[in-house]
Design a protein around this motif. Structure first.
Motif, PDB file in Angstrom:
ATOM      1  N   LEU A 324     -32.129 -23.981   8.088  1.00 35.25           N
ATOM      2  CA  LEU A 324     -32.431 -24.633   8.949  1.00 35.25           C
ATOM      3  C   LEU A 324     -30.929 -25.176   9.883  1.00 35.25           C
ATOM      4  N   GLU A 325     -29.896 -25.973   9.238  1.00 34.50           N
ATOM      5  CA  GLU A 325     -28.419 -26.593   9.340  1.00 34.50           C
ATOM      6  C   GLU A 325     -28.131 -25.275   9.642  1.00 34.50           C
ATOM      7  N   GLY A 326     -28.294 -24.279   9.083  1.00 36.99           N
ATOM      8  CA  GLY A 326     -26.611 -23.831   9.524  1.00 36.99           C
ATOM      9  C   GLY A 326     -27.229 -22.492  10.210  1.00 36.99           C
ATOM     10  N   LEU A 327     -28.255 -22.139  10.385  1.00 34.83           N
ATOM     11  CA  LEU A 327     -28.968 -21.306  10.941  1.00 34.83           C
ATOM     12  C   LEU A 327     -28.493 -21.400  12.819  1.00 34.83           C
ATOM     13  N   HIS A 328     -28.659 -22.621  12.981  1.00 34.40           N
ATOM     14  CA  HIS A 328     -28.883 -23.503  14.492  1.00 34.40           C
ATOM     15  C   HIS A 328     -27.327 -23.889  15.200  1.00 34.40           C
ATOM     16  N   ASN A 329     -26.635 -24.128  13.874  1.00 28.23           N
ATOM     17  CA  ASN A 329     -24.959 -24.186  14.351  1.00 28.23           C
ATOM     18  C   ASN A 329     -24.537 -22.992  14.412  1.00 28.23           C
ATOM     19  N   TYR A 330     -24.935 -22.118  13.565  1.00 32.33           N
ATOM     20  CA  TYR A 330     -24.700 -20.440  13.759  1.00 32.33           C
ATOM     21  C   TYR A 330     -25.391 -20.212  15.605  1.00 32.33           C
ATOM     22  N   LEU A 331     -26.224 -20.497  15.656  1.00 25.70           N
ATOM     23  CA  LEU A 331     -26.687 -20.290  16.948  1.00 25.70           C
ATOM     24  C   LEU A 331     -26.530 -20.461  18.004  1.00 25.70           C
ATOM     25  N   GLN A 332     -25.944 -21.991  17.891  1.00 26.20           N
ATOM     26  CA  GLN A 332     -25.163 -22.936  18.785  1.00 26.20           C
ATOM     27  C   GLN A 332     -23.900 -22.027  19.102  1.00 26.20           C
ATOM     28  N   GLN A 333     -23.170 -21.560  18.305  1.00 23.29           N
ATOM     29  CA  GLN A 333     -21.534 -21.855  18.409  1.00 23.29           C
ATOM     30  C   GLN A 333     -21.806 -20.309  19.100  1.00 23.29           C
ATOM     31  N   SER A 334     -22.260 -18.933  18.495  1.00 25.02           N
ATOM     32  CA  SER A 334     -23.041 -17.695  19.029  1.00 25.02           C
ATOM     33  C   SER A 334     -23.167 -17.302  20.184  1.00 25.02           C
ATOM     34  N   GLY A 335     -23.830 -19.136  21.067  1.00 21.80           N
ATOM     35  CA  GLY A 335     -24.287 -18.706  22.290  1.00 21.80           C
ATOM     36  C   GLY A 335     -25.496 -18.012  22.512  1.00 21.80           C
ATOM     37  N   TRP A 336     -26.485 -18.326  21.538  1.00 20.18           N
ATOM     38  CA  TRP A 336     -27.979 -17.869  21.476  1.00 20.18           C
ATOM     39  C   TRP A 336     -28.562 -19.131  21.060  1.00 20.18           C
ATOM     40  N   GLY A 337     -29.105 -20.323  21.036  1.00 21.32           N
ATOM     41  CA  GLY A 337     -28.832 -22.010  20.820  1.00 21.32           C
ATOM     42  C   GLY A 337     -29.281 -22.354  22.449  1.00 21.32           C
ATOM     43  N   PRO A 338     -30.366 -23.133  22.785  1.00 23.17           N
ATOM     44  CA  PRO A 338     -31.202 -23.682  23.451  1.00 23.17           C
ATOM     45  C   PRO A 338     -29.929 -24.962  23.784  1.00 23.17           C
ATOM     46  N   SER A 339     -29.879 -25.051  24.999  1.00 25.87           N
ATOM     47  CA  SER A 339     -29.463 -25.554  25.488  1.00 25.87           C
ATOM     48  C   SER A 339     -29.286 -27.319  25.599  1.00 25.87           C
ATOM     49  N   ASP A 340     -29.323 -28.920  25.338  1.00 27.07           N
ATOM     50  CA  ASP A 340     -29.049 -29.794  25.148  1.00 27.07           C
ATOM     51  C   ASP A 340     -30.448 -30.354  25.851  1.00 27.07           C
ATOM     52  N   GLU A 341     -30.285 -29.975  27.378  1.00 31.21           N
ATOM     53  CA  GLU A 341     -31.729 -30.232  27.942  1.00 31.21           C
ATOM     54  C   GLU A 341     -33.148 -29.112  27.938  1.00 31.21           C
ATOM     55  N   ARG A 352     -45.157 -32.404  17.480  1.00 32.82           N
ATOM     56  CA  ARG A 352     -45.412 -31.772  15.958  1.00 32.82           C
ATOM     57  C   ARG A 352     -44.782 -31.768  15.560  1.00 32.82           C
ATOM     58  N   ASN A 353     -43.545 -31.289  15.661  1.00 24.79           N
ATOM     59  CA  ASN A 353     -42.762 -30.501  15.000  1.00 24.79           C
ATOM     60  C   ASN A 353     -41.735 -31.117  14.534  1.00 24.79           C
ATOM     61  N   PRO A 354     -41.130 -31.637  13.471  1.00 21.98           N
ATOM     62  CA  PRO A 354     -40.205 -33.229  12.410  1.00 21.98           C
ATOM     63  C   PRO A 354     -38.923 -32.705  12.625  1.00 21.98           C
ATOM     64  N   TRP A 355     -38.803 -31.234  13.292  1.00 22.55           N
ATOM     65  CA  TRP A 355     -37.495 -30.356  12.950  1.00 22.55           C
ATOM     66  C   TRP A 355     -36.366 -30.446  14.200  1.00 22.55           C
ATOM     67  N   LEU A 356     -37.289 -30.476  15.604  1.00 16.99           N
ATOM     68  CA  LEU A 356     -36.492 -30.528  16.873  1.00 16.99           C
ATOM     69  C   LEU A 356     -36.697 -32.235  16.633  1.00 16.99           C
ATOM     70  N   GLN A 357     -37.417 -32.890  16.705  1.00 16.04           N
ATOM     71  CA  GLN A 357     -37.586 -34.316  16.523  1.00 16.04           C
ATOM     72  C   GLN A 357     -36.145 -34.758  15.980  1.00 16.04           C
ATOM     73  N   THR A 358     -35.575 -33.974  14.874  1.00 12.82           N
ATOM     74  CA  THR A 358     -34.093 -34.376  14.109  1.00 12.82           C
ATOM     75  C   THR A 358     -32.905 -34.067  15.014  1.00 12.82           C
ATOM     76  N   LEU A 359     -33.266 -32.670  15.361  1.00  9.41           N
ATOM     77  CA  LEU A 359     -31.586 -32.018  16.358  1.00  9.41           C
ATOM     78  C   LEU A 359     -31.679 -32.511  17.642  1.00  9.41           C
TER      79      LEU A 359
END
Length: 535
Positions: A324-341, A352-359
């Motif tokens: 989850l951490e590795g793919l999140h970082n990769y997607l953000q760096q490659s322009g595939w991840g969601p914006s902060d907003e 109810r998605n605890p991983w989203l709460q963590t991010l």
């Protein structure tokens, strides 16, 4: 006896627990052809198909769970023991009408009792008797009740593939209509679909209306989830787009044809879109390890995301840690991840998605500043010169006004399609539409109020009780208008990320100044024409 039926000629009829052909034949004889009979008894279906070959395509055997609830019936007919679902309002509230045979059997009487009890809470109307003629001239009588508080089955993106078309026919119809779409994942075995598996579709915004028309044209019980580029009505994910707009466009533009059957993402896009789904939609339920230093979770998912993504990454030559951490970082760096907003909006919508709460907890403070609010004044209110009155009422509600601004014609067009799910039409108890967004009020509350338990139950994503000033303003304005002229004058953000999204979409030129104000409350927004500075 009822001489007129309470449904339309093209209504979608689905009979659950079909035991005989009487209802199907009667409806057909009366000119209603949009019928599907469903049973969990394969032998029963085969017998009916053999005896009535003209109904063969209109009868289906299924072992799907919750089939009473998961279908696109406008008229839901309950036969056999399924009539007991009249007691379970949640199972039938997606339909316009619920019908069952008018007999003196114990099951029919139990169904009537369930209907009468639900009438006490104003969920059903008083049942009527509707009489249909069979081809032989006999009468088929049914009790029919209207659902008074209908609600879609499950998430708003859930739709159903027309049974007669089937999955192959659906794709052929898409091709005929030149619909721009992709099947997002798990398409290798199509046209075969595993039991209890959905088909996930991404469609271009301009193709959404055509695709919905096809899906809603005939009865169906095979679920499919439909998502549009900007998360338009009936195609959003928890009130947000399924992917960032640029990502969705990329997937659609690069789509390839699969097995001469359907459009799917390119191999490169398939890896990235599947990784996005695993990280941001599934989260811990994907069974991916949180990081390379942690052990994979025990498998609960229907798919082995870790193995599948690892194999795809190796084939594509992508060096990424499958976690989850590795793919999140990769997607953000490659322009595939969601914006902060967008990430913050997802975290609030998917509580109810605890991983989203963590991010989301790692995001900058301004994304979580629940004092920020945006009120969007609709065109009808601006044309009636109500902007100043509304602004004053927002201020009286405990907010500091940071800025107000009327929108240009171009910004109205952009904003109408990219906010509020693109839905600015007439809704609710209003007489006329308030129209698209026409002005913006940016406000701040330095002491947000918590919601009560009752308020939280109804407004799950709202984070500041002062925002109920929106409903108060609507009520005040409606009381000042005559009957026939009442309209919804105001839309507002529900939380900080929502407010930032509205600013970014409607008045992006003010974003930097708003962020400066949030970081330093002594900062004021620069005065300009049409813009009102905080006092």
């Amino acid at each position: 006896m009822q001489s007129e039926t309470p449904w339309q000629e093209n209504s979608v009829f689905i009979e659950i627990g079909v035991q005989c052909a009487d209802v199907a034949l009667s409806l057909r004889h009366e000119g209603y052809s949009n019928y599907l009979g469903v049973s969990k008894n394969a032998a029963q279906v085969a017998t009916l198909q053999s005896k009535h070959p003209e109904l063969a395509e209109d009868l289906v055997h299924t072992q799907q769970r919750k089939v009473v609830r998961r279908n696109n019936a406008q008229v839901l007919i309950l036969s056999g023991s399924s009539v007991l679902h009249l007691w379970k309002y949640r199972s039938v509230r997606h339909a316009d009408c619920v019908a069952w045979r008018a007999r003196s059997s114990p099951l029919a009487l139990l169904g009537m009792l369930g209907c009468l009890l639900q009438m006490l809470t104003r969920r059903y109307s008083k049942p009527e008797i509707v009489s249909l003629q069979t081809p032989e001239g006999s009468t088929c009588r049914m009790f029919v009740t209207r659902v008074l508080r209908p609600k879609l089955p499950g998430q708003k993106s859930l739709h159903f593939i027309p049974h007669r078309l089937g999955i192959t026919g659906l794709f052929e119809r898409f091709k005929e209509r030149e619909a721009k779409y992709v099947v997002l994942r798990w398409f290798d075995e199509l046209p075969q679909i595993k039991p209890n598996e959905d088909v996930d579709l991404l469609v271009a915004d301009e193709s959404l209306e055509s695709v919905l028309d096809i899906l809603h044209s005939e009865p169906g019980i095979q679920p499919c989830d439909l998502y549009s580029e900007r998360g338009l009505p009936r195609s959003d994910y928890c009130g947000t787009p399924y992917y960032p707009n640029s990502v969705a466009k990329r997937i659609l533009e690069n789509a390839v044809r699969h097995n001469d059957l359907c459009m799917v993402p390119s191999e490169h896009d398939y890896f990235h879109s599947l990784a996005y789904h695993a990280v941001y939609h599934k989260g811990l339920k994907s069974d991916l390890p949180v990081s390379g230093a942690t052990q994979p979770r025990k498998s609960k998912s229907d798919h082995d995301y870790a193995t599948i993504l690892q194999s795809m990454a190796e084939r594509l030559g992508i060096d990424v840690e499958i976690s989850l951490e590795g793919l999140h970082n990769y997607l953000q760096q490659s322009g595939w991840g969601p914006s902060d907003e967008m990430l913050a909006r997802l975290a609030i919508a998917c509580s109810r998605n605890p991983w989203l709460q963590t991010l989301a907890s790692r995001l900058e403070d301004h994304v979580h500043d629940q004092g920020l609010a945006v009120f969007v004044v609709r065109r009808e209110a601006v044309e009636r010169e109500l902007l100043k009155q509304i602004t004053d009422m927002v201020e009286d509600g405990g907010f500091e006004i940071l800025a107000t601004k009327k929108l240009s014609a171009k910004r109205i067009e952009i904003g109408a399609s990219q906010t509020r799910g693109g839905n600015w039409k007439l809704e609710g108890h209003f007489d006329i539409s308030g129209g698209p967004p026409a002005a913006v009020i940016i406000a701040y509350d330095d002491k947000p109020l918590p919601l009560t338990a009752k308020q939280k139950k109804k407004f799950k994503t709202r984070t500041n009780a002062r925002l109920f000033v929106k409903e108060h303003i609507r009520d005040v304005l409606c009381k000042e208008l005559t009957v026939g002229e009442r309209f919804n004058a105001l839309h507002s953000s529900d939380h900080a990320a929502d407010a930032l999204h509205l600013i970014e979409t409607l008045v992006p030129e003010l974003m930097e100044e708003v962020l400066d104000h949030l970081s330093d409350s002594s900062q004021t927004i620069t005065i300009r024409e049409e813009v009102r500075r905080a006092a």
